[in-house]
Design a protein around this motif. Sequence first.
Motif, short mmCIF file in Angstrom:
data_model
loop_
_atom_site.label_atom_id
_atom_site.label_comp_id
_atom_site.label_asym_id
_atom_site.label_seq_id
_atom_site.Cartn_x
_atom_site.Cartn_y
_atom_site.Cartn_z
N GLU A 130 0.84 -1.20 0.00
CA GLU A 130 0.00 0.00 0.00
C GLU A 130 0.88 1.25 0.00
O GLU A 130 0.56 2.25 -0.67
N ARG A 145 0.84 4.28 -2.73
CA ARG A 145 0.60 5.66 -2.29
C ARG A 145 1.78 6.56 -2.67
O ARG A 145 1.59 7.72 -3.07
N ALA A 177 1.53 7.41 -6.38
CA ALA A 177 0.47 8.39 -6.62
C ALA A 177 0.91 9.78 -6.17
O ALA A 177 0.63 10.78 -6.84
N LEU A 178 1.60 9.85 -5.05
CA LEU A 178 2.08 11.14 -4.53
C LEU A 178 3.12 11.76 -5.47
O LEU A 178 3.10 12.97 -5.72
N ASP A 193 3.72 12.57 5.20
CA ASP A 193 3.42 11.43 6.08
C ASP A 193 4.73 10.79 6.52
O ASP A 193 5.55 11.44 7.14
#
Length: 122
Positions: free
Chosen positions: A48, A52, A55-56, A78
């Motif tokens: 995951e 992510r 995509a970022l 994050d």
Amino acid sequence: MTVSKFMIRPRVKASTIIEVLISMIIIMVVFGIAMIIYANVTKSGLSELEIRAGALLNETLQNDEKDDAVSSRIFNVDILRIEQQVKSYDADGSLLEIDLVAYDVNGEKMAEAHKIIPNRND
């Protein structure tokens, strides 16, 4: 006529201990191979965090393409550390190459993205 206390029963055919041991060994070998395959499949899949991070990076590239002042930088989102490197792609400086790399807290590379955009500073 008297009934005997001991009646003769027909013998039930059963497996020997050697046959049982051999079948158990075969089952354990097959189970061991299945566990190795399962571990390799779960290890090779995308996590995951990797999805992510990709995509970022794509979102950051889209924002940089719209921005007039793009520069090299390092920033955190994050638990990801993103390193952005901007350099001239051609000799006259009309194109910029943007390289993005995302790392997790352990310093392991999660994703990377590259894009060439026009230089809007001119």
